[in-house]
Design a protein around this motif. Structure first.
Motif, PDB file in Angstrom:
ATOM      1  N   VAL A 554       0.868  -1.002   0.011  1.00  0.00           N
ATOM      2  CA  VAL A 554       0.150  -0.080  -0.098  1.00  0.00           C
ATOM      3  C   VAL A 554       1.057   1.312  -0.068  1.00  0.00           C
ATOM      4  O   VAL A 554       1.890   1.192   0.769  1.00  0.00           O
ATOM      5  N   VAL A 555       0.653   2.173  -0.999  1.00  0.00           N
ATOM      6  CA  VAL A 555       1.554   3.216  -1.177  1.00  0.00           C
ATOM      7  C   VAL A 555       0.558   4.521  -0.670  1.00  0.00           C
ATOM      8  O   VAL A 555      -0.513   4.820  -1.122  1.00  0.00           O
ATOM      9  N   VAL A 556       1.475   5.429   0.176  1.00  0.00           N
ATOM     10  CA  VAL A 556       0.706   6.582   0.600  1.00  0.00           C
ATOM     11  C   VAL A 556       1.486   7.632   0.285  1.00  0.00           C
ATOM     12  O   VAL A 556       2.613   7.578   0.157  1.00  0.00           O
ATOM     13  N   ARG A 557       0.884   9.177   0.427  1.00  0.00           N
ATOM     14  CA  ARG A 557       1.480  10.270   0.128  1.00  0.00           C
ATOM     15  C   ARG A 557       2.149  10.825   1.539  1.00  0.00           C
ATOM     16  O   ARG A 557       1.341  10.268   2.574  1.00  0.00           O
ATOM     17  N   PRO A 558       2.566  11.978   1.492  1.00  0.00           N
ATOM     18  CA  PRO A 558       3.052  12.566   2.925  1.00  0.00           C
ATOM     19  C   PRO A 558       1.666  12.817   3.818  1.00  0.00           C
ATOM     20  O   PRO A 558       1.985  12.894   4.892  1.00  0.00           O
ATOM     21  N   ASP A 559       0.598  13.182   3.311  1.00  0.00           N
ATOM     22  CA  ASP A 559      -0.481  13.439   4.214  1.00  0.00           C
ATOM     23  C   ASP A 559      -1.405  12.123   4.709  1.00  0.00           C
ATOM     24  O   ASP A 559      -2.414  12.257   5.223  1.00  0.00           O
ATOM     25  N   GLY A 560      -0.707  10.910   4.247  1.00  0.00           N
ATOM     26  CA  GLY A 560      -1.239   9.758   4.803  1.00  0.00           C
ATOM     27  C   GLY A 560      -2.413   9.196   4.030  1.00  0.00           C
ATOM     28  O   GLY A 560      -2.893   8.289   4.364  1.00  0.00           O
ATOM     29  N   HIS A 561      -2.600   9.871   2.870  1.00  0.00           N
ATOM     30  CA  HIS A 561      -3.991   9.176   1.935  1.00  0.00           C
ATOM     31  C   HIS A 561      -3.315   8.201   0.965  1.00  0.00           C
ATOM     32  O   HIS A 561      -2.289   8.444   0.337  1.00  0.00           O
ATOM     33  N   VAL A 562      -3.728   7.140   0.746  1.00  0.00           N
ATOM     34  CA  VAL A 562      -3.311   6.084  -0.023  1.00  0.00           C
ATOM     35  C   VAL A 562      -3.593   6.479  -1.521  1.00  0.00           C
ATOM     36  O   VAL A 562      -4.560   6.981  -2.082  1.00  0.00           O
ATOM     37  N   VAL A 563      -2.566   6.297  -2.392  1.00  0.00           N
ATOM     38  CA  VAL A 563      -2.342   6.585  -3.770  1.00  0.00           C
ATOM     39  C   VAL A 563      -2.601   5.319  -4.668  1.00  0.00           C
ATOM     40  O   VAL A 563      -3.177   5.551  -5.617  1.00  0.00           O
ATOM     41  N   TRP A 564      -2.182   4.278  -3.945  1.00  0.00           N
ATOM     42  CA  TRP A 564      -2.294   3.002  -4.803  1.00  0.00           C
ATOM     43  C   TRP A 564      -1.941   1.914  -3.868  1.00  0.00           C
ATOM     44  O   TRP A 564      -1.566   2.001  -2.868  1.00  0.00           O
ATOM     45  N   ARG A 565      -2.649   0.585  -4.253  1.00  0.00           N
ATOM     46  CA  ARG A 565      -2.522  -0.436  -3.478  1.00  0.00           C
ATOM     47  C   ARG A 565      -2.605  -1.923  -4.415  1.00  0.00           C
ATOM     48  O   ARG A 565      -3.213  -1.689  -5.380  1.00  0.00           O
ATOM     49  N   THR A 566      -1.892  -2.832  -3.976  1.00  0.00           N
ATOM     50  CA  THR A 566      -2.246  -4.014  -4.581  1.00  0.00           C
ATOM     51  C   THR A 566      -2.167  -5.523  -3.412  1.00  0.00           C
ATOM     52  O   THR A 566      -1.293  -5.172  -2.783  1.00  0.00           O
ATOM     53  N   PRO A 567      -3.045  -6.196  -3.546  1.00  0.00           N
ATOM     54  CA  PRO A 567      -2.936  -7.324  -2.842  1.00  0.00           C
ATOM     55  C   PRO A 567      -2.228  -8.533  -3.504  1.00  0.00           C
ATOM     56  O   PRO A 567      -1.630  -9.390  -2.875  1.00  0.00           O
ATOM     57  N   ILE A 568      -1.549  -8.372  -4.851  1.00  0.00           N
ATOM     58  CA  ILE A 568      -1.191  -9.481  -5.393  1.00  0.00           C
ATOM     59  C   ILE A 568       0.387  -9.643  -5.426  1.00  0.00           C
ATOM     60  O   ILE A 568       1.102 -10.464  -6.378  1.00  0.00           O
ATOM     61  N   GLY A 569       1.358  -8.597  -4.900  1.00  0.00           N
ATOM     62  CA  GLY A 569       2.682  -8.848  -4.967  1.00  0.00           C
ATOM     63  C   GLY A 569       3.257  -8.001  -6.027  1.00  0.00           C
ATOM     64  O   GLY A 569       2.593  -7.401  -6.928  1.00  0.00           O
TER      65      GLY A 569
END
Ligand SMILES: Cc1cc2nc3c(=O)[nH]c(=O)nc-3n(C[C@H](O)[C@H](O)[C@H](O)COP(=O)(O)OP(=O)(O)OC[C@H]3O[C@@H](n4cnc5c(N)ncnc54)[C@H](O)[C@@H]3O)c2cc1C
Length: 606
Positions: A554-569
């Motif tokens: 899970v990828v977040v920006r400096p204000d802690g909001h998620v910008v991208w995610r994946t469950p598949i590696g």
């Protein structure tokens, strides 16, 4: 003295937070406020957990100061409806009546929603500004803007004209910077309110059962009483015309009313005030170098406690973007995403506050006293042709209308079958008001939708329930709170590990993700950070909470909001590369190394 590249006009909660966050990112700012001291008359008192998370990021020292003034939770849990403060309540909401629910809410954040009067809060924020070496804080300095420049007018020195790169209008609801820029506010005026701030040690002498809020329906008065620390209170009531005594001769008005409403004579008035309850939004939050935050950009009814909290969130959204533009060479257009992301969020807060305001009518409709009729009367009294009628006449009409409304509450005092039936009907509607006071879904669940967030894969993060927050890492959402071990083995909130610059990629497989990173995105600052849950038994729970499994990220920006995610590696690395090239690489093209270094250094120091 020359100003910094960012001049923040207004050191309310929004402006102060922005300056402190900018300092965290290594950016110096000049903050001016026309006041030499903070306001005594309190407004906000609900400080939500998200605000405390943001302030913790901005200044841990500030958080320690606030913790010392946070009242115990079992002293701020009662919401009451009554005919006067000493009568048996018509009904109550006890916010602590469901311990499981409280435990659940506690799990969402290291902080818990709290009640700190703005008159106590603001001195702590100003002290934090004074202590921050990257903030040039100038009290007693009025600012006005003209195309492209800002004129600073200190109390005891000659005015200076400055042309900073960005001017932040954090100058509150009556923003003169917004007006000078010709930016209109759209939305209705709901009521005019008068309030008194007073000290009354005998009102609840032993402090027990002291409600946080009391809605009072007394034959002489309808309004709301807010309990503050140190036996201080605020009492508020609507009025219809500025010529009425409450606005024209407020101290006399309140001295006349208070003994009847509170039933004690030992009180001292600290201050009185008036304010306009509106639900309004600025036509734009940005005009070139001028950016609007806080009440300058949006105003809501106080019912819900979103005003100050949303100004703090505005600052949080904007600070890292300003830092990226000023230090990392990101294009100016990044700042346009501030409005794209914040406008829908604050529109929802405005809608909820307004809903709460009118939903109170469900309790009072049996009395024939409603906020709907108040709104209609307020609009009528403001019709332009009435301004030709002498003030004295208008005041008498407004007083008459107010008396006619409040005298209806007499029926509540009747000790007969009709009185009992009326009280019962009102009491039955009180539990339905809960959403007004418990809005965890909005507190933590507000999410962003813009080109900076990957909404192409899963669509935008949809609005959830108002009262219940469901933690999610759906792109756009706030990263859920959990505890993890940092590099040194210390257990810390996950939010503490978010980097001040670029993106932070959290995964339980950091080596794999680091090795898989394509060269094409090597210029984009991405910090791969290991997710180390505090114990083996918590590993599954943490990965499940973050919805990424053993191999995902899970990828977040400096204000802690998620910008991208994946469950598949790392099989999803091509998708990640495409997203970063599309959304983030343009922000990093001309990135100066110094920007990253300065911010990192500052983060380490603090
Ligand atoms: C009765 C009431 C209850 C409320 N309860 C809550 C609550 O529980 N929770 C909540 O979140 N919100 C609440 N609010 C709303 C909250 O008070 C405001 O949203 C908040 O104060 C706005 O903060 P701000 O920083 O945007 O503006 P402000 O606090 O208004 O600060 C603006 C600052 O700008 C300065 N300034 C203005 N013009 C100039 C100029 N030209 N030059 C220099 N300085 C200037 C002013 O001196 C001031 O210090 C409540 C409001 C009211 C009225």
């Amino acid at each position: 003295m020359a100003t910094e590249a960012v001049v923040i006009v207004g050191a309310g909660a929004a402006g102060s937070t922005l300056a402190l966050l900018l300092a965290r990112y290594g950016i110096a700012s000049t903050v001016v406020d026309q006041r030499t001291d903070t306001r005594l008359h309190p407004a906000a008192h609900v400080v939500n957990a998200r605000t405390l998370e943001i302030w913790n990021q901005a200044s841990p020292r500030l958080i320690r100061a606030l913790e010392a003034m946070t009242p115990p939770i079992d002293t701020v849990n009662l919401i009451r409806w009554c005919t006067d403060v000493h009568a048996a309540p018509l009904g109550e909401i006890d916010l602590l009546s469901e311990p499981d629910r409280l435990a659940e809410v506690r799990g969402h954040s290291p902080f818990l929603i709290s009640h700190i009067g703005q008159h106590l809060l603001m001195p702590a924020l100003w002290e934090a500004l004074d202590d921050e070496e990257l903030v040039d804080f100038r009290r007693g300095c009025h600012a006005d803007v003209d195309t492209g420049s800002v004129t600073l007018r200190p109390l005891e020195a000659a005015p200076t004209a400055e042309s900073p790169r960005f001017v932040i209008a954090a100058d509150g609801a009556n923003s003169s910077l917004r007006d000078a820029a010709g930016i209109a506010m759209d939305g209705p005026i709901l009521a005019n309110m008068g309030s008194v701030f007073f000290h009354a040690p005998d009102l609840y002498p032993d402090g027990r059962d002291r409600p946080l809020l009391s809605w009072i329906y007394h034959p002489r008065f309808s309004g709301v009483l807010i309990a503050h620390a140190d036996d201080d209170y605020v009492l508020m009531t609507p009025y219809l015309h500025p010529a009425q005594a409450i606005a024209r001769d407020s101290e006399n008005y309140w001295n006349h009313q208070l003994p009847h409403v509170i039933g004690v004579t030992d009180y001292q008035i600290r201050s009185t005030g008036t304010w306009t309850m509106t639900s309004q939004m600025a036509a734009t939050f940005r005009q070139g170098p001028l950016l609007l935050i806080g009440d300058a950009a949006h105003r809501f009814p106080h019912t819900g406690g979103f005003g100050l909290n949303s100004g703090v969130q505005d600052a949080h959204n904007l600070a890292w973007k300003l830092a990226a533009v000023l230090h990392a060479g990101a294009p100016d257009s990044l700042l346009d995403t501030y409005e794209t992301e914040r406008r829908p969020v604050v529109a929802r807060f405005a809608e909820q506050s307004t809903t709460n305001h009118f939903k109170l009518d469900e309790v009072t409709a049996p009395l024939g006293v409603t906020n709907r009729s108040l709104h209609r009367a307020t609009e009528f009294m403001a019709t332009p042709w009435l301004s030709r009628i002498p003030d004295g006449v208008m005041a008498a009409v407004a007083d008459g209308l107010t008396r006619a409304q409040t005298s209806r509450t007499k029926r509540l005092l009747r000790d007969d079958a009709r009185g009992r039936s009326l009280r019962r009907r009102m009491a039955e509607t009180i539990p339905g008001q809960l959403e007004h006071f418990v809005a965890s879904g909005l507190e933590f669940g507000y999410a962003y939708d813009s080109p900076l967030v990957d909404t192409a894969t899963e669509g935008p993060c949809l609005d959830g329930d108002v009262s219940f927050y469901r933690p999610t890492t759906h792109p756009g959402a706030r990263l859920p709170h959990t505890l993890v071990r940092d590099d040194t083995g210390d257990v810390r909130p996950l939010h503490d590990l978010i980097h001040a610059v670029g993106m932070t990629l959290f995964t339980a497989q950091p080596q794999e993700w680091k090795m898989a990173m394509p060269h094409s995105i090597s210029k984009v600052p991405i910090t791969v950070t290991s997710l180390n849950p505090p114990g083996t038994d918590t590993r599954c729970a943490v990965l499940e909470l973050l919805e990424i499994g053993e191999y995902g990220a899970v990828v977040v920006r400096p204000d802690g909001h998620v910008v991208w995610r994946t469950p598949i590696g790392i099989d999803a690395i091509d998708q990640f590369e495409a997203f970063v090239l599309r959304a983030w690489a343009p922000l990093s093209k001309v990135r100066a190394e110094t920007g990253q270094n300065q911010a990192d250094r500052h983060q380490e120091q603090s």
